[in-house]
Design a protein around this motif. Structure first.
Motif, PDB file in Angstrom:
ATOM      1  N   ASN A 180       7.816   5.871  -8.041  1.00 17.65           N
ATOM      2  CA  ASN A 180       7.751   4.511  -6.321  1.00 17.65           C
ATOM      3  C   ASN A 180       7.167   3.676  -7.162  1.00 17.65           C
ATOM      4  OD1 ASN A 180       8.319   5.417  -3.784  1.00 17.65           O
ATOM      5  ND2 ASN A 180       7.215   7.215  -5.307  1.00 17.65           N
ATOM      6  N   VAL A 181       5.848   3.194  -8.297  1.00 20.07           N
ATOM      7  CA  VAL A 181       5.558   1.977  -8.191  1.00 20.07           C
ATOM      8  C   VAL A 181       6.646   0.983  -9.488  1.00 20.07           C
ATOM      9  CG1 VAL A 181       4.084   0.922 -10.170  1.00 20.07           C
ATOM     10  CG2 VAL A 181       3.464   2.107  -8.931  1.00 20.07           C
ATOM     11  N   LYS A 182       7.484   1.637 -10.721  1.00 16.08           N
ATOM     12  CA  LYS A 182       8.489   1.430 -11.069  1.00 16.08           C
ATOM     13  C   LYS A 182       9.700   1.235 -10.935  1.00 16.08           C
ATOM     14  CE  LYS A 182      11.300   2.731 -15.416  1.00 16.08           C
ATOM     15  NZ  LYS A 182      10.883   4.464 -16.091  1.00 16.08           N
ATOM     16  N   SER A 183       9.980   1.700  -9.619  1.00 14.58           N
ATOM     17  CA  SER A 183      11.279   1.694  -8.598  1.00 14.58           C
ATOM     18  C   SER A 183      10.637  -0.120  -7.793  1.00 14.58           C
ATOM     19  CB  SER A 183      11.717   2.688  -7.105  1.00 14.58           C
ATOM     20  OG  SER A 183      10.579   2.362  -6.387  1.00 14.58           O
ATOM     21  N   HIS A 184       9.777  -0.085  -7.403  1.00 13.08           N
ATOM     22  CA  HIS A 184       9.651  -1.808  -7.102  1.00 13.08           C
ATOM     23  C   HIS A 184       9.122  -2.529  -8.083  1.00 13.08           C
ATOM     24  CE1 HIS A 184       9.048   0.860  -3.832  1.00 13.08           C
ATOM     25  NE2 HIS A 184       8.808  -0.615  -2.665  1.00 13.08           N
ATOM     26  N   ASN A 185       9.247  -1.968  -9.095  1.00 13.50           N
ATOM     27  CA  ASN A 185       9.358  -3.531 -10.410  1.00 13.50           C
ATOM     28  C   ASN A 185       7.371  -4.009 -10.384  1.00 13.50           C
ATOM     29  OD1 ASN A 185      11.937  -2.997 -11.588  1.00 13.50           O
ATOM     30  ND2 ASN A 185      12.614  -4.710  -9.988  1.00 13.50           N
ATOM     31  N   PHE A 186       6.320  -3.384  -9.660  1.00 12.50           N
ATOM     32  CA  PHE A 186       5.165  -3.524 -10.136  1.00 12.50           C
ATOM     33  C   PHE A 186       4.702  -3.547 -11.574  1.00 12.50           C
ATOM     34  CE2 PHE A 186       4.773  -2.537  -5.060  1.00 12.50           C
ATOM     35  CZ  PHE A 186       5.412  -3.807  -4.937  1.00 12.50           C
ATOM     36  N   THR A 187       3.759  -3.837 -11.841  1.00 13.39           N
ATOM     37  CA  THR A 187       2.779  -3.249 -13.271  1.00 13.39           C
ATOM     38  C   THR A 187       1.444  -3.447 -12.959  1.00 13.39           C
ATOM     39  OG1 THR A 187       2.949  -5.933 -13.171  1.00 13.39           O
ATOM     40  CG2 THR A 187       5.091  -4.991 -14.224  1.00 13.39           C
TER      41      THR A 187
ATOM     42  N   ILE B  63       1.093  -0.878   0.200  1.00 15.18           N
ATOM     43  CA  ILE B  63      -0.354  -0.056   0.106  1.00 15.18           C
ATOM     44  C   ILE B  63       1.157   1.689  -0.167  1.00 15.18           C
ATOM     45  CG2 ILE B  63      -1.979   0.772   1.138  1.00 15.18           C
ATOM     46  CD1 ILE B  63      -2.445  -1.271   3.054  1.00 15.18           C
ATOM     47  N   PHE B  64       0.267   1.983  -1.059  1.00 18.39           N
ATOM     48  CA  PHE B  64       1.249   3.385  -0.923  1.00 18.39           C
ATOM     49  C   PHE B  64       0.259   4.385  -0.400  1.00 18.39           C
ATOM     50  CE2 PHE B  64       4.414   2.435  -4.934  1.00 18.39           C
ATOM     51  CZ  PHE B  64       5.122   2.134  -3.636  1.00 18.39           C
TER      52      PHE B  64
END
Length: 633
Positions: free
Chosen positions: A370-377, A342-343
């Protein structure tokens, strides 16, 4: 043996438009040659209320014979008649009776037709019908009943089954079963992919047992599920219903908690290169994505998410906030939520529109980084700023969707992004859909539009073409104009076709957005009267809103159109030759609402305003295209 014509179910279906329903609600099979058969009648539509049935043969439209015309001419006649008069009369007959009469070489006499009229306004039970909710209908027979009380009809494919009619005071009439429902399951068995013959046999078996359990959906729900690849099964629906009913969280009011509606399938999607954006009505805490986005500044939203996540996550959040009180983003584990993390993003609204817009640009940028830095899609965002903050919803929705499109396109991100709107915020949902599908942001691929076949070519710059009085194009326009303008004019001087390619293609792109969003035919043919000088400006630069107010502001400060030429005539003026001019325009009415003089723009979630009868007001330059200009005395 001759068939009694009084027994063939010959009908005159007099259908009229409703302000809160787009179109008349029926589809004709696209076969080029007659006879023309009704392929679908939409649930809760003017067509359903007016007695039109699936597999009806259309014999005539407003007394004009349709038995020898091709499909394109039938479609043109229906559309022209509907747009000109806001109503239409169809002479129809059941397909089986039509075929039997043909076999016997019997003619069809219209005098035996029964007239069925659509009510002038949508019936209350239609208005209250639950949208996008499958239904389970259990029907029992007692000793006095000889049938369940409903009639079925095969789709033209002979796969699946529709409810054609419900008999009054029957066992079926006591349930929520409706005309035009599609049968999905019989006694918990999925039958929608079975042949119609097999389904009829299952219904006969159920009748012998004096009980049947039907799982059904209305036509709109069925089409929505099909187009979005949603599995339609009672098991999945009931599971989703139980899950959603168990959720009592509300971030609209901290002290008043209420459950969500039983279930709503409201979801649209658009792709942008490798990514896609979905708009969904639902609960943000139920989203199965990598990250759920909350706002650390919104007490109600924050509390709803943390309560659903559990005490452990709430404690972790409080500790992180204490250690980093000025952090732009606080991240926690998901706890009981069906996501990975959760952000909580820091964001505050502002009354200054420029400041508000920039704050939303920054919010989306922070989330993306932040989504990109966590490699989330994948991630889900609530409709931040559209509740208690009383922000400009137009700016909030437009900015968030536009910025998300830009990130997906420029960075070529293979992400799934969800904007989740609360189920009771239908207007906000509609606004998100509008911004998702708009082409005005320049972020959609360019498209080549086909120009009308009637357009003439010219080697010089020319956009006004005088019609020959010998053409059907001229005769049709003159006929409809004359019917409305009797005794108000002496002659038609000329009719010009307007061929403004730039404006026309803008209009088509706008129409495509409307159709994708509303999934209805939302175009009307309307009149617009004006002085000659204004007409020249409109032909070059479209219906510019700078002229708003010229025709009054009773139903909103926009551009006015009417389905009645004699009304638009009031706003014309004679030139030096005693001539007046009036446009025939294609207008995207879309979702409309009764207007008033305080409306400076369209209300949120709507596309136009109206008087509830023949007047429509638009608020966007590309929402109408002036197709013809009639000059008359």
């Amino acid at each position: 043996m001759a068939i009694e014509l009084s027994d063939v179910n010959l009908r005159r279906c007099r259908l009229c438009l409703w302000n809160n329903y787009s179109g008349l609600g029926f589809v004709v099979e696209t076969t080029s040659l007659p006879p023309h058969i009704v392929q679908l009648v939409e649930s809760n539509s003017p067509a359903a209320a007016g007695g039109l049935r699936i597999r009806d043969i259309i014999l005539a439209v407003n007394d004009r014979n349709m038995c020898e015309v091709n499909y394109d001419e039938l479609k043109y006649t229906i559309k022209k008649t509907r747009d000109t008069y806001s109503h239409i009369e169809l002479l129809v007959i059941d397909q089986d009776f039509y075929e039997r009469l043909k076999e016997n070489n019997q003619s069809i006499d219209p005098k035996f037709a029964k007239t069925i009229r659509t009510p002038r306004t949508m019936p209350t039970d239609y208005q209250n019908f639950p949208k996008h909710q499958p239904r389970t209908c259990e029907i029992y027979l007692n000793t006095n009943n000889i049938s369940f009380g409903f009639q079925t009809v095969n789709p033209l494919t002979d796969i699946g089954m529709f409810i054609q009619d419900i008999y009054p005071n029957s066992p079926a009439a006591k349930t929520s079963l409706r005309k035009s429902d599609r049968i999905i399951e019989i006694d918990d068995e999925f039958v929608d992919n079975m042949s119609s013959t097999t389904i009829l046999e299952k219904l006969r078996t159920a009748k012998e047992k004096k009980h049947v359990k039907l799982y059904v959906v209305d036509t709109e729900t069925y089409e929505f599920f099909q187009s979005n690849n949603i599995t339609l099964s009672s098991k999945e629906y009931q599971q989703s219903t139980r899950t959603r009913k168990s959720s009592t969280k509300s971030y609209n009011n901290e002290d008043e908690r209420s459950s969500l509606p039983s279930y709503k399938f409201e979801r649209v999607c658009a792709t942008f290169k490798r990514g896609k954006i979905e708009i969904e009505m639902g609960d943000i805490t139920m989203q199965k994505v990598d990250v759920i986005i909350g706002s650390s500044s919104s007490r109600f939203l924050r509390k709803a998410i943390l309560t659903a996540a559990g005490n452990e996550i709430q404690t972790a959040y409080n500790l992180e906030l204490k250690n980093h009180p000025n952090s732009i983003l606080i991240e926690t584990l998901s706890g009981a939520l069906p996501c990975k993390q959760i952000f909580f993003v820091q964001w505050k609204p502002d009354n200054d529109e420029k400041v508000l817009e920039q704050s939303l640009v920054d919010l989306i940028s922070t989330v993306v980084q932040n989504v990109k830095s966590h490699n989330f899609t994948s991630f889900a965002l609530p409709a931040i700023g559209c509740g208690k903050y009383h922000c400009s919803i137009d700016i909030v929705v437009k900015t968030m969707v536009l910025e998300m499109k830009k990130h997906l396109m420029t960075k070529n991100l293979p992400w799934t992004v969800k904007f989740v709107v609360e189920p009771d915020q239908e207007n906000i949902y509609d606004e998100f859909c509008k911004q998702l599908f708009t082409r005005e942001d320049g972020l959609h691929e360019s498209k080549i539009y086909q120009l009308p076949s009637t357009w003439e070519t010219s080697n010089e710059y020319k956009i006004r073409f005088i019609l020959s009085i010998r053409t059907d194009e001229y005769r049709s326009i003159a006929y409809n104009f004359n019917r409305s303008m009797k005794e108000k004019y002496t002659q038609i001087v000329k009719i010009e076709r307007i061929q403004n390619k730039r404006w026309y293609t803008q209009y088509l792109a706008h129409r495509e957005d409307f159709e994708r969003r509303l999934r209805k035919d939302i175009e009307r043919i309307l009149y617009h009267g004006c002085p000659e000088q204004a007409a020249s400006s409109i032909i070059e630069d479209c219906f510019n809103r700078s002229f708003a107010g010229t025709h009054g502001t009773l139903y909103g400060v926009g551009v006015y159109f009417s389905s009645k030429a004699n009304y638009s005539h009031k706003y014309t003026k004679t030139n030096a030759n005693g001539e007046r001019c009036m446009f025939i325009a294609r207008v995207l009415v879309g979702k409309t609402i009764i207007g008033n003089d305080s409306m400076k723009t369209r209300p949120l979630g709507f596309d136009s305003t109206t008087d509830g009868n023949h007047i429509f007001v638009t608020y966007h330059d590309a929402q109408a295209y002036a197709e013809y200009l009639i000059t008359y005395k």
